[in-house]
Design a protein around this motif. Sequence first.
Motif, mmCIF file in Angstrom:
data_model
loop_
_atom_site.group_PDB
_atom_site.id
_atom_site.type_symbol
_atom_site.label_atom_id
_atom_site.label_comp_id
_atom_site.label_asym_id
_atom_site.label_seq_id
_atom_site.Cartn_x
_atom_site.Cartn_y
_atom_site.Cartn_z
ATOM 1 N N ILE A 170 0.842 -1.202 0.000
ATOM 2 C CA ILE A 170 0.000 0.000 0.000
ATOM 3 C C ILE A 170 0.876 1.252 0.000
ATOM 4 O O ILE A 170 0.613 2.214 -0.726
ATOM 5 C CB ILE A 170 -0.947 -0.007 1.209
ATOM 6 N N ALA A 171 1.943 1.222 0.811
ATOM 7 C CA ALA A 171 2.867 2.361 0.841
ATOM 8 C C ALA A 171 3.504 2.583 -0.526
ATOM 9 O O ALA A 171 3.626 3.729 -0.995
ATOM 10 C CB ALA A 171 3.941 2.134 1.903
ATOM 11 N N MET A 172 3.914 1.498 -1.193
ATOM 12 C CA MET A 172 4.522 1.616 -2.521
ATOM 13 C C MET A 172 3.523 2.157 -3.537
ATOM 14 O O MET A 172 3.884 2.929 -4.436
ATOM 15 C CB MET A 172 5.051 0.256 -2.977
ATOM 16 N N ALA A 173 2.255 1.754 -3.404
ATOM 17 C CA ALA A 173 1.236 2.209 -4.348
ATOM 18 C C ALA A 173 0.935 3.686 -4.184
ATOM 19 O O ALA A 173 0.617 4.381 -5.157
ATOM 20 C CB ALA A 173 -0.046 1.388 -4.166
ATOM 21 N N LEU A 174 1.038 4.193 -2.954
ATOM 22 C CA LEU A 174 0.659 5.574 -2.675
ATOM 23 C C LEU A 174 1.812 6.563 -2.750
ATOM 24 O O LEU A 174 1.590 7.774 -2.799
ATOM 25 C CB LEU A 174 0.019 5.662 -1.284
ATOM 26 N N ILE A 175 3.046 6.075 -2.756
ATOM 27 C CA ILE A 175 4.210 6.952 -2.590
ATOM 28 C C ILE A 175 4.379 7.935 -3.745
ATOM 29 O O ILE A 175 4.964 8.996 -3.583
ATOM 30 C CB ILE A 175 5.490 6.101 -2.387
ATOM 31 N N THR A 176 3.837 7.597 -4.920
ATOM 32 C CA THR A 176 3.938 8.495 -6.076
ATOM 33 C C THR A 176 2.708 9.396 -6.220
ATOM 34 O O THR A 176 2.554 10.070 -7.235
ATOM 35 C CB THR A 176 4.135 7.694 -7.373
ATOM 36 N N SER A 177 1.811 9.371 -5.228
ATOM 37 C CA SER A 177 0.567 10.163 -5.250
ATOM 38 C C SER A 177 -0.236 9.888 -6.522
ATOM 39 O O SER A 177 -0.515 10.797 -7.322
ATOM 40 C CB SER A 177 0.880 11.661 -5.147
ATOM 41 N N PRO A 178 -0.655 8.635 -6.727
ATOM 42 C CA PRO A 178 -1.370 8.285 -7.960
ATOM 43 C C PRO A 178 -2.776 8.876 -7.997
ATOM 44 O O PRO A 178 -3.377 9.172 -6.950
ATOM 45 C CB PRO A 178 -1.435 6.753 -7.894
ATOM 46 N N LYS A 179 -3.290 9.019 -9.202
ATOM 47 C CA LYS A 179 -4.668 9.485 -9.368
ATOM 48 C C LYS A 179 -5.656 8.329 -9.267
ATOM 49 O O LYS A 179 -6.821 8.535 -8.908
ATOM 50 C CB LYS A 179 -4.807 10.184 -10.722
ATOM 51 N N LEU A 180 -5.191 7.108 -9.588
ATOM 52 C CA LEU A 180 -6.051 5.925 -9.539
ATOM 53 C C LEU A 180 -5.287 4.764 -8.921
ATOM 54 O O LEU A 180 -4.154 4.491 -9.309
ATOM 55 C CB LEU A 180 -6.519 5.538 -10.956
ATOM 56 N N ILE A 181 -5.913 4.113 -7.953
ATOM 57 C CA ILE A 181 -5.349 2.908 -7.335
ATOM 58 C C ILE A 181 -6.224 1.728 -7.703
ATOM 59 O O ILE A 181 -7.450 1.772 -7.529
ATOM 60 C CB ILE A 181 -5.300 3.045 -5.801
ATOM 61 N N ILE A 182 -5.613 0.676 -8.226
ATOM 62 C CA ILE A 182 -6.327 -0.572 -8.497
ATOM 63 C C ILE A 182 -5.936 -1.566 -7.417
ATOM 64 O O ILE A 182 -4.777 -1.986 -7.337
ATOM 65 C CB ILE A 182 -5.979 -1.126 -9.894
#
Length: 322
Positions: A169-181
């Motif tokens: 989850i941390a890796m998915a959010l670290i780039t401040s994405p617009k969409l998370i799958i």
Amino acid sequence: MSEQETLLSIRNLKTYFVTDEAVLKAVDDVSFEVKKGETLGVVGESGCGKSVSCMSIVKLVQGGNVKYEGGQILFEGRDTLQMTEKELRKIRGKDISIIFQEPMTALNPLYTIGDQMKEALKNHQKISDRQARERCVEYLKKVKIPMPEEMMFRYPFSLSGGMRQRVMIAMALITSPKLIIADEPTTALDVTIQAQILDLMNALKEETGSSCIFITHDLGVISEMADRVVVMYGGKVCEVSPTDELFEHAAHPYTLGLIHSRPRADFEGDRLEVIPGNVPSLNDKPEGCPFHPRCRYAGKKCETLWTRTQKADRETGAADNK
């Protein structure tokens, strides 16, 4: 829900697996939208096309036998199906991040947590190693991992399943994405850890303002996470509805079957209800509505016609009746 701007629009997507014996229609004319800031739940039994639909967004369904037969996937107005591999690499992990179902296979066992997190960040941002390390520690703190500085030097195999999923989850959010799958991110976790992860994802999503596609077969999870729900069966979309309305006024018989078969706190019987039969094989799907061989309400027209049920807000006009 108030009117929101559309972030992602999937229109008549067809993702097929072509073999010598048959064309397997894993995703067959699927359409739905994700609005900015919302969580869209995608539900259905295993083999219904949930993950293939969502992984097609950034063309992670790859191989010599994979064919994107038709449709559009418009992310901020750009069709990802028409993008080159170089263009896709710029948005994978940056604008669109993925939390995979099993973090033990998603994380590389040969590299430390810190190395993998820094790589995810430095691939998309010009940032020094020191700045990247500080950012990684910050996000490990956000996902409630104890001793985050020490965690940077740990390997995935030394962590519990819950800790590995927090790292993902941390890796998915670290780039401040617009969409998370999020592809069934809590399936392998016990119920206590699952509840913690869901609370964490909700809190971080509110903090970042990201949109989320939450893939699961668990309607209990959907009731906690999703603003709207897409119900899939046989590679098609059966129903699209706001979450509260889905549980109160489900329209498709398959949705009713899923709702009635879920465990409930007030259940007093000996056995839960079940949907008879199995999900059809991709090389032997029935004509008409793919659910009709298992449906107690099926009539003659169900054997030849397929009608998608849509309530509340309309999705793309091309998806009204398929």
